[in-house]
Design a protein around this motif. Structure first.
Motif, short mmCIF file in Angstrom:
data_model
loop_
_atom_site.label_atom_id
_atom_site.label_comp_id
_atom_site.label_asym_id
_atom_site.label_seq_id
_atom_site.Cartn_x
_atom_site.Cartn_y
_atom_site.Cartn_z
N GLY A 110 60.21 -0.30 55.71
CA GLY A 110 59.03 0.30 55.10
C GLY A 110 59.34 1.74 54.78
O GLY A 110 60.46 2.23 55.00
N ASN A 111 58.36 2.44 54.26
CA ASN A 111 58.55 3.85 53.92
C ASN A 111 58.14 4.80 55.02
O ASN A 111 58.40 5.99 54.96
N GLY A 112 57.45 4.27 56.03
CA GLY A 112 57.02 5.13 57.13
C GLY A 112 55.75 5.90 56.84
O GLY A 112 55.31 6.71 57.65
N THR A 113 55.14 5.64 55.68
CA THR A 113 53.90 6.31 55.29
C THR A 113 52.85 5.25 54.97
O THR A 113 53.12 4.30 54.22
N GLY A 114 51.66 5.42 55.52
CA GLY A 114 50.60 4.45 55.28
C GLY A 114 49.57 4.96 54.29
O GLY A 114 49.30 6.17 54.21
N PHE A 115 49.02 4.05 53.52
CA PHE A 115 47.95 4.37 52.57
C PHE A 115 46.81 3.39 52.77
O PHE A 115 47.03 2.19 52.93
N ALA A 133 55.54 1.15 59.20
CA ALA A 133 56.83 0.88 59.82
C ALA A 133 57.59 2.13 60.19
O ALA A 133 57.50 3.17 59.52
N SER A 134 58.38 2.00 61.24
CA SER A 134 59.50 2.91 61.47
C SER A 134 60.75 2.17 61.04
O SER A 134 61.07 1.11 61.58
#
Length: 325
Positions: A251-256, A290-291
């Motif tokens: 994942g990108n490690g950033t949530g939206f 994700a991490s």
């Protein structure tokens, strides 16, 4: 290598197949075409229409396959709550059929398309691979069951297996003059549904649940560009180690939140979205982010297209390209 790709006519499977061919591999794709069509299979890939439960007719002892990339399965967590038996039959039963066929054929390498749904409602975000697994839907339970089956095959036979647990996949992939993108039938994913509503192909976009324990009340998700995700599969294939079952989050490690995503959709398309609000769907966790530190450290993988706006823009371009029709 000669590689079998299950679900090879689908969104992710087809793009990974294209990258494998371009990397010099011989690729055979199977798919039952229940949620896709054969036009999604890229040039250079041999296609066989086949239900995953019948994979042993393709993956035979004399077929010469070196590895399997396993994408075949049903993917809608909400639907899995309504039709749990179907999901256990197709996802878990189909995966078991694949592992039995691999054992008989002597194929000892597999990369499995798993999911962040195995974590359920995580107690800590970003989610590490060591986090407690507690899926909240049969879909997540299916994926976790296959992870356990893989671990058993590794322990018993010493095969090489990797499970890639990923989050929401977005965007499109350009291969020469061909644009490859998401074409599920029926479509269930948030961003394609929102883009179709913006394009007037759907009368509205529904938000399921506005009372989650998040800043704006809607669920929060991590997003990953399909091109980055596909690259990770090729890296995982090269990293397979006999006697080990590896697990990586991607994942990108950033949530939206959903509302934040919809704002980006409106910005990219320049069109207002007809939004309605509905009750929560069973099995939807409040937040999944994700991490990917483990994948970065061991696979050498880093997302190259991490901007949500770029992901949505690529998906919008694909929708308007005519390639999805």
């Amino acid at each position: 290598m000669k590689i079998l790709v299950t679900g090879g006519a689908g969104y992710i499977g087809s793009i990974v197949s294209a990258m494998l061919v371009d990397a010099g591999h011989s690729v055979v794709a199977i798919d039952d075409l229940s949620t896709s069509d054969a036009s999604g299979v890229p040039a250079g890939v041999e296609f066989i229409r086949c239900d995953i439960s019948q994979v042993a007719t393709v993956l035979t002892p004399d077929s010469g396959f070196d590895a399997v990339l396993h994408f075949a399965g049903l993917i809608a967590a909400g639907e899995s709550v309504q039709k749990p038996g179907l999901y256990w039959h197709v996802n878990t039963g189909g995966s078991l059929s694949l592992l039995v066929a691999m054992r008989a054929a002597g194929v000892r390498k597999i990369v499995f398309s798993s999911s962040a749904a195995v974590y359920g409602n995580p107690t800590q975000v970003p989610i590490l691979e060591s986090a407690t697994v507690a899926p909240t839907s049969p879909y997540g339970e299916n994926k976790l069951a296959v992870d356990f089956m893989l671990a058993g095959e590794v322990a018993a036979l010493g095969i090489a297996a990797t499970s890639l647990r990923y989050f929401n996949v977005v965007g499109a992939y350009r291969r020469g003059t061909t644009v490859m993108g998401e074409r599920h039938t029926p479509e269930t994913h948030l961003i394609p549904l929102a883009l179709e509503a913006a394009a007037g192909r759907r009368p509205e976009f529904a938000i399921f649940g506005t009372d989650y324990p998040t800043p704006d009340g809607t669920t929060i998700r991590d997003y990953i560009h399909v091109e980055d995700l596909a690259r990770a599969h090729l890296l995982a294939l090269d990293n397979l180690t006999p006697g080990e079952h590896k697990v990586f989050n991607l994942g990108n490690g950033t949530g939206f939140s959903i509302r934040e995503v919809l704002a980006v959709v409106e910005k990219v398309t320049g069109k207002p979205l007809p939004v309605i609000e509905k009750d929560r769907r069973a099995g939807d966790p409040a937040e999944l982010v994700a991490s990917s530190d483990a994948a970065k450290a061991e696979l050498g993988w880093t997302p190259a297209k991490a901007s949500l706006q770029d992901m949505v823009s690529d998906a919008w371009d694909f929708l308007n390209s005519g390639s999805q029709s």
